[in-house]
Design an enzyme around this catalytic site. Structure first.
Site, PDB file in Angstrom:
ATOM      1  N   ARG A  15       9.351  -6.853  -5.124  1.00  0.00           N
ATOM      2  CA  ARG A  15       9.387  -6.991  -3.678  1.00  0.00           C
ATOM      3  C   ARG A  15       8.000  -7.332  -3.138  1.00  0.00           C
ATOM      4  O   ARG A  15       6.996  -7.168  -3.821  1.00  0.00           O
ATOM      5  CB  ARG A  15       9.883  -5.686  -3.030  1.00  0.00           C
ATOM      6  CG  ARG A  15      11.340  -5.404  -3.238  1.00  0.00           C
ATOM      7  CD  ARG A  15      11.733  -4.021  -2.734  1.00  0.00           C
ATOM      8  NE  ARG A  15      11.191  -2.954  -3.574  1.00  0.00           N
ATOM      9  CZ  ARG A  15      11.391  -1.656  -3.359  1.00  0.00           C
ATOM     10  NH1 ARG A  15      12.088  -1.266  -2.306  1.00  0.00           N
ATOM     11  NH2 ARG A  15      10.877  -0.745  -4.172  1.00  0.00           N
ATOM     12  N   LYS A  75       5.400  -0.273  -2.304  1.00  0.00           N
ATOM     13  CA  LYS A  75       5.322   0.986  -3.051  1.00  0.00           C
ATOM     14  C   LYS A  75       3.940   1.616  -2.895  1.00  0.00           C
ATOM     15  O   LYS A  75       2.988   0.995  -2.446  1.00  0.00           O
ATOM     16  CB  LYS A  75       5.617   0.747  -4.534  1.00  0.00           C
ATOM     17  CG  LYS A  75       7.059   0.329  -4.811  1.00  0.00           C
ATOM     18  CD  LYS A  75       8.062   1.375  -4.333  1.00  0.00           C
ATOM     19  CE  LYS A  75       8.014   2.642  -5.147  1.00  0.00           C
ATOM     20  NZ  LYS A  75       8.987   3.662  -4.677  1.00  0.00           N
ATOM     21  N   TYR A  94       5.602   2.863   1.464  1.00  0.00           N
ATOM     22  CA  TYR A  94       6.279   4.055   0.952  1.00  0.00           C
ATOM     23  C   TYR A  94       5.269   4.831   0.107  1.00  0.00           C
ATOM     24  O   TYR A  94       4.686   4.280  -0.820  1.00  0.00           O
ATOM     25  CB  TYR A  94       7.474   3.673   0.071  1.00  0.00           C
ATOM     26  CG  TYR A  94       8.643   3.082   0.804  1.00  0.00           C
ATOM     27  CD1 TYR A  94       9.382   3.825   1.715  1.00  0.00           C
ATOM     28  CD2 TYR A  94       9.031   1.756   0.576  1.00  0.00           C
ATOM     29  CE1 TYR A  94      10.457   3.274   2.393  1.00  0.00           C
ATOM     30  CE2 TYR A  94      10.111   1.201   1.243  1.00  0.00           C
ATOM     31  CZ  TYR A  94      10.825   1.953   2.148  1.00  0.00           C
ATOM     32  OH  TYR A  94      11.884   1.412   2.815  1.00  0.00           O
ATOM     33  N   HIS A  96       5.749   8.723  -0.632  1.00  0.00           N
ATOM     34  CA  HIS A  96       6.404   9.826  -1.360  1.00  0.00           C
ATOM     35  C   HIS A  96       5.349  10.783  -1.925  1.00  0.00           C
ATOM     36  O   HIS A  96       5.330  11.098  -3.124  1.00  0.00           O
ATOM     37  CB  HIS A  96       7.302   9.287  -2.470  1.00  0.00           C
ATOM     38  CG  HIS A  96       8.384   8.361  -1.975  1.00  0.00           C
ATOM     39  ND1 HIS A  96       9.471   8.815  -1.266  1.00  0.00           N
ATOM     40  CD2 HIS A  96       8.522   7.010  -2.065  1.00  0.00           C
ATOM     41  CE1 HIS A  96      10.245   7.777  -0.949  1.00  0.00           C
ATOM     42  NE2 HIS A  96       9.686   6.682  -1.418  1.00  0.00           N
ATOM     43  N   GLU A 118       8.655   6.367   4.701  1.00  0.00           N
ATOM     44  CA  GLU A 118       9.799   7.271   4.514  1.00  0.00           C
ATOM     45  C   GLU A 118       9.805   8.453   5.475  1.00  0.00           C
ATOM     46  O   GLU A 118      10.802   9.187   5.537  1.00  0.00           O
ATOM     47  CB  GLU A 118       9.874   7.773   3.071  1.00  0.00           C
ATOM     48  CG  GLU A 118       8.798   8.763   2.662  1.00  0.00           C
ATOM     49  CD  GLU A 118       7.515   8.111   2.174  1.00  0.00           C
ATOM     50  OE1 GLU A 118       6.660   8.837   1.659  1.00  0.00           O
ATOM     51  OE2 GLU A 118       7.380   6.866   2.326  1.00  0.00           O
ATOM     52  N   ASP A 270      12.053   9.393  -6.475  1.00  0.00           N
ATOM     53  CA  ASP A 270      10.785   9.223  -5.756  1.00  0.00           C
ATOM     54  C   ASP A 270      10.278  10.530  -5.157  1.00  0.00           C
ATOM     55  O   ASP A 270       9.080  10.700  -4.943  1.00  0.00           O
ATOM     56  CB  ASP A 270      10.946   8.197  -4.628  1.00  0.00           C
ATOM     57  CG  ASP A 270      10.673   6.778  -5.105  1.00  0.00           C
ATOM     58  OD1 ASP A 270       9.887   6.610  -6.037  1.00  0.00           O
ATOM     59  OD2 ASP A 270      11.255   5.847  -4.533  1.00  0.00           O
TER      60      ASP A 270
END
Length: 362
Positions: A15, A75, A94, A96, A118, A270
């Site tokens: 991505r 990510k 993101y 996490h 998130e 995740d």
């Protein structure tokens, strides 16, 4: 503002954080967008598409980080990227955090402004930037689970939809959120028998109203989980507590109660995973087997369908990227409380209690 889009370097992450269309919107507002060469190739977007949209293409990831006031990613930064992140640089991706102490420490040390997709949360509790990837992951969970049920891959050898004269496979879904509902939709479409467990009765009522009769709901409890794992072929872990570690709903000891070849797909990997035996895997080596139970725990499932995923992600992130670029992070987070809730680590300070709780008061 100077905005950087580095190429994702996580294993098999194809991505990219912005489409050429997203770049065009930002440059149209007068912002400079630096895109690393070949960053969009995995998603089907050529360097020429970005140049035409107004991007400045840079040859290396180091150059993108060095030139940018805000980094937009998909990510979490990898260890290679930790030293590239500068003080006061905004990093929007993101993260996490609750699943990685090393990442948390690195971002605290960087004194950057870390805004996590998130945990951007609307007043009603919905997670607008997590939702599209949860939709993709929920649907993929069944697609992948069905594949790994095949005998050559050490699964039970069950066809989820069955055939005339043979009953369909049975799917157990833990969690009735976005991931769980999308997984149920796909499994039901294949003709599988689906059982969905959750502790939120409002969600169970919703599922009961919108799903066909072969999707049944039950209140989640240890007793019900232990009862159902004995006769279900595919088990999906789909529980999310925003910003916090996922609860461990299936222990290692429970594996002995499952039939050999049962497949576990942990979409919550995740956030640490719903299963005690979960450990992150990659698209290159997606599965492992413990006690004859197949585990699929890929930490970036939507990365396998990057064209769809990149478009879906940019659809929802671009609004916030524009606000950050136009207003600056402080004003944007103040005027848009949903965005403000995404502030995770700011200039060395942890802003979300779920992170400190995950690491015992760090």
């Amino acid at each position: 503002m100077k905005i950087g889009v580095p190429k994702e370097i996580k294993n098999n992450e194809n991505r990219v954080a912005l489409t050429p269309g997203g770049v065009f919107e930002l440059t149209n507002y007068g912002h400079e967008v630096f895109v690393q060469e070949t960053a969009g190739e995995g998603s089907g977007f050529a360097d020429a598409d970005y140049r035409e949209a107004g991007a400045i293409m840079l040859p290396t990831i180091e150059a993108v980080y060095a030139m940018s006031e805000m980094i937009v990613k998909v990510k979490e930064p990898t260890p290679y990227e930790y030293p590239l992140i500068k003080k006061n640089q905004v990093v929007f991706t993101y993260f996490h955090f609750a699943s990685s102490l090393d990442l948390t420490r690195a971002m605290v040390a960087s004194k950057a402004v870390c805004i996590a997709y998130e945990t951007v949360r609307d007043d009603d509790g919905t997670l607008p930037l997590l939702t599209p990837m949860s939709e993709v992951a929920g649907r993929m969970a069944i697609q992948q689970g069905a594949k790994y049920l095949e005998k050559p891959i050490k699964g039970r050898g069950v066809l989820l939809g069955g055939v005339p004269g043979v009953p369909p496979g049975k799917v157990l879904i833990l969690g009735a959120g976005v991931v769980g509902v999308q997984a149920a939709k796909m499994a039901a479409g294949l003709g599988a028998h689906v059982t969905m467990l959750d502790i939120n009765m409002k969600r169970l009522r919703y599922v009961n109203d919108v799903m066909p009769p072969h999707v049944v709901t039950e209140f989640s409890s240890v007793y019900n989980i232990k009862r159902h794992i004995k006769n279900h072929d595919l088990i999906i872990g789909a529980v999310l507590i925003p910003g916090a570690k996922a609860p461990r709903l299936i222990t290692r000891a429970m594996l002995k109660d499952m039939r050999p070849g049962t497949v576990l797909v942990d979409v919550a990997v995740d956030q640490g995973g719903c299963f005690e035996t979960t450990r992150p895997t990659t698209h290159e080596n997606p599965t492992y087997i413990i006690n004859d139970i197949v585990h699929y725990c890929v930490a970036n499932m939507p990365g396998a369908v990057p064209y769809t995923s990149t478009l879906a992600l940019t659809n929802v992130t671009l609004f916030y990227i524009l606000k950050l670029a136009n207003l600056g992070w402080q004003t944007a987070c103040k005027e848009y409380p949903d965005l403000g809730r995404g502030l995770s680590i700011v200039q060395g300070k942890i802003m979300q209690p779920e992170i400190t709780e995950a690491f015992e008061g760090m």
